[in-house]
Design a protein around this motif. Sequence first.
Motif, mmCIF file in Angstrom:
data_model
loop_
_atom_site.group_PDB
_atom_site.id
_atom_site.type_symbol
_atom_site.label_atom_id
_atom_site.label_comp_id
_atom_site.label_asym_id
_atom_site.label_seq_id
_atom_site.Cartn_x
_atom_site.Cartn_y
_atom_site.Cartn_z
ATOM 1 N N GLY A 223 1.298 -1.302 -0.252
ATOM 2 C CA GLY A 223 0.054 -0.280 -0.575
ATOM 3 C C GLY A 223 0.758 1.390 -0.080
ATOM 4 N N ASN A 224 1.891 0.969 0.327
ATOM 5 C CA ASN A 224 2.843 2.066 1.260
ATOM 6 C C ASN A 224 3.463 2.565 -0.378
ATOM 7 O OD1 ASN A 224 1.924 3.154 3.323
ATOM 8 N ND2 ASN A 224 4.183 1.812 4.406
ATOM 9 N N TRP A 225 3.926 1.384 -1.394
ATOM 10 C CA TRP A 225 4.638 1.588 -2.572
ATOM 11 C C TRP A 225 3.315 1.710 -3.404
ATOM 12 C CZ3 TRP A 225 9.378 1.477 -4.292
ATOM 13 C CH2 TRP A 225 9.740 0.833 -4.381
ATOM 14 N N ARG A 226 1.982 1.479 -3.414
ATOM 15 C CA ARG A 226 0.995 2.724 -4.086
ATOM 16 C C ARG A 226 1.296 3.590 -4.487
ATOM 17 N NH1 ARG A 226 -3.614 3.687 -5.233
ATOM 18 N NH2 ARG A 226 -4.751 3.653 -7.379
ATOM 19 N N SER A 227 0.784 4.132 -3.124
ATOM 20 C CA SER A 227 0.662 5.528 -2.549
ATOM 21 C C SER A 227 1.702 6.666 -2.786
ATOM 22 C CB SER A 227 0.242 5.546 -0.973
ATOM 23 O OG SER A 227 -1.133 4.928 -1.098
ATOM 24 N N ALA A 228 3.275 5.711 -2.316
ATOM 25 C CA ALA A 228 4.031 6.363 -2.914
ATOM 26 C C ALA A 228 3.701 7.269 -4.779
ATOM 27 C CB ALA A 228 5.609 6.160 -2.315
ATOM 28 N N ILE A 229 3.697 6.373 -5.495
ATOM 29 C CA ILE A 229 3.922 5.876 -6.229
ATOM 30 C C ILE A 229 3.283 6.641 -7.455
ATOM 31 C CG2 ILE A 229 3.921 4.622 -8.984
ATOM 32 C CD1 ILE A 229 5.535 2.226 -7.881
ATOM 33 N N ALA A 230 1.894 6.256 -6.727
ATOM 34 C CA ALA A 230 1.093 7.262 -7.483
ATOM 35 C C ALA A 230 0.972 9.086 -7.187
ATOM 36 C CB ALA A 230 -0.403 6.916 -7.131
ATOM 37 N N ASN A 231 1.519 9.378 -6.111
ATOM 38 C CA ASN A 231 1.303 10.442 -5.269
ATOM 39 C C ASN A 231 2.801 11.003 -6.404
ATOM 40 O OD1 ASN A 231 -0.935 10.829 -3.880
ATOM 41 N ND2 ASN A 231 0.660 10.271 -2.722
ATOM 42 N N TYR A 232 3.931 10.272 -6.242
ATOM 43 C CA TYR A 232 4.900 11.039 -7.211
ATOM 44 C C TYR A 232 4.869 11.266 -8.927
ATOM 45 C CZ TYR A 232 9.812 12.313 -8.661
ATOM 46 O OH TYR A 232 10.629 12.853 -8.700
ATOM 47 N N LEU A 233 3.790 10.290 -9.171
ATOM 48 C CA LEU A 233 3.571 10.877 -10.816
ATOM 49 C C LEU A 233 2.550 12.024 -11.213
ATOM 50 C CD1 LEU A 233 2.366 7.204 -11.671
ATOM 51 C CD2 LEU A 233 3.975 8.182 -13.045
ATOM 52 N N THR A 234 1.850 12.485 -9.692
ATOM 53 C CA THR A 234 1.629 13.692 -10.778
ATOM 54 C C THR A 234 2.240 14.963 -10.368
ATOM 55 O OG1 THR A 234 1.158 14.681 -7.779
ATOM 56 C CG2 THR A 234 -0.527 12.976 -8.413
ATOM 57 N N ALA A 235 3.570 14.751 -10.032
ATOM 58 C CA ALA A 235 4.710 15.799 -10.534
ATOM 59 C C ALA A 235 4.438 16.433 -11.594
ATOM 60 C CB ALA A 235 5.965 15.575 -10.126
ATOM 61 N N PRO A 236 4.845 17.638 -12.078
ATOM 62 C CA PRO A 236 4.330 18.500 -13.424
ATOM 63 C C PRO A 236 5.420 18.287 -14.092
ATOM 64 C CG PRO A 236 4.729 20.396 -11.254
ATOM 65 C CD PRO A 236 4.482 18.882 -10.736
ATOM 66 N N GLY A 237 4.742 18.529 -15.539
ATOM 67 C CA GLY A 237 6.093 18.026 -16.154
ATOM 68 C C GLY A 237 7.066 16.558 -16.757
ATOM 69 N N MET A 238 6.364 15.468 -15.609
ATOM 70 C CA MET A 238 7.611 14.795 -15.917
ATOM 71 C C MET A 238 7.538 14.402 -17.250
ATOM 72 S SD MET A 238 7.000 11.213 -13.396
ATOM 73 C CE MET A 238 7.240 11.902 -12.079
ATOM 74 N N ASN A 239 8.361 13.817 -17.405
ATOM 75 C CA ASN A 239 9.704 12.718 -19.214
ATOM 76 C C ASN A 239 7.655 11.844 -18.439
ATOM 77 O OD1 ASN A 239 10.044 10.950 -20.930
ATOM 78 N ND2 ASN A 239 12.209 11.774 -20.567
ATOM 79 N N PRO A 240 6.714 11.202 -19.820
ATOM 80 C CA PRO A 240 6.500 10.373 -19.869
ATOM 81 C C PRO A 240 7.531 9.147 -19.270
ATOM 82 C CG PRO A 240 6.175 11.940 -21.643
ATOM 83 C CD PRO A 240 7.441 11.903 -21.258
ATOM 84 N N GLN A 241 8.520 8.885 -20.419
ATOM 85 C CA GLN A 241 9.144 7.194 -19.996
ATOM 86 C C GLN A 241 9.777 7.688 -18.752
ATOM 87 O OE1 GLN A 241 10.321 5.376 -22.644
ATOM 88 N NE2 GLN A 241 8.287 6.582 -23.600
ATOM 89 N N VAL A 242 9.525 8.948 -17.663
ATOM 90 C CA VAL A 242 9.772 8.019 -16.209
ATOM 91 C C VAL A 242 8.937 7.488 -15.962
ATOM 92 C CG1 VAL A 242 10.714 9.407 -14.541
ATOM 93 C CG2 VAL A 242 11.624 10.142 -16.369
#
Length: 430
Positions: A223-242
């Motif tokens: 659950g912590n992994w999912r929360s961390a990744i899902a939240n970090y994915l909201t960073a603006p301007g993130m490279n689609p490959q990242v």
Amino acid sequence: MDRARRGSRIVAGSAAIGMLLAAPVQAKKKDAAGPVIAMSDSFRAAAASVRAALEAGDLVTAVSRLSTLQPTSDFENYAAAGLRFEAATRRGDIQAQRVALTDMFKTASVPPADAPRLRYMAGLYSFQVGNYDDAVAQLNYARTLGYTGIDATMLMADIQMRRNKPREARPFVDQLLAQYRAAGRPIPAAWYDRAIALGYQSGDWAAVGALYRERLAAYPSTGNWRSAIANYLTAPGMNPQVQLDLYRLQAAVGAMASERDFQAYASLAERSGHNAEAKAIIEAGRAAGKLVATQTVTAGLMKTVTPKAAKEIGALPALARKATAAGDGSAAAKVADEYFSLSQFPKAVEFYRLALAKGGVDAGRVNSRLGVALARSGDLANARTSLAQANGEWANVAGFWAVWVDQQARQSASSTPPPVLARTQAVAGS
């Protein structure tokens, strides 16, 4: 909790006053440490009766006897305030504790060694009754006296956050985490969350990523992994490959938990030209019961990627031959990406290394994916080395994968028999 222990230590200090009450009357030399003990026989007897009631647990009698104390010297005022503090502590009366401490500070008999801690406690009690201005003043005073405990930093951070001043709170939160690390103590998950929230508010995504990685190393639940990744994915301007590699990590840790997770991953893989990967993730989502065949987006996506996936796989051997003969590493990197998307990780390793050797590629991206491919192939040691060489925008995603690699290494170590047991098993099987 630290704050409760601090309170009990002050009660212990009050008990020490009780020991003085039973001692013969004598003044300390001027150069002796601590206050000069000067008590009249009448005050000593009255204070001793308060102490006896406190030790018997008779708070009603103790409070009644406290009202009869008539201190006349500086030390008697200090001792009376200490007894009032102990009675208030036993009743759980925070306001009375704070008043008693104020009375103690009015004397010159507070032992210098106790003053920093007492000032911290005054700040704590002011905080608990909602007087934040006085709490900050007392904590700053405690700091000037040399009190730098984790609990004081925590309290300052709490105050600024309750005042809705994230900019002022963040340095205290950062200091608090540093103190925990320096002391070798585990950082509570709630403080990671507060630090991450402050990073979000300030737009410091590098700090957010670093904090999430540290939190995952300490609290590695799915659950912590999912929360961390899902939240970090909201960073603006993130490279689609990242983004794609973060979704791949989410799948690797078993944290694909919803229709949205599978749909977003599959759509991004398809847009990146990895049709076979998109097809595989849709099939995995359906097998997990998170996607249904009639789901509009993924049903249409499945229809599109299925024929393309077959062509993609069929064309790969020829592309690999051309990449081997190419003058730079760009074609080899693309072939490696294709093998990676097909989960053919040893082949991906081969072509990522070829790409780096030929040059002309984004070394941060190639090293990051080489590290993942090595890890997925079982070569955890070399995976760490490659992930550590990822730079630029790839450093953060490589860092997340490095946490996963470390966890895989620990799991592997814990499942490996001790050397003696391993040899015994080998002999038994021979």
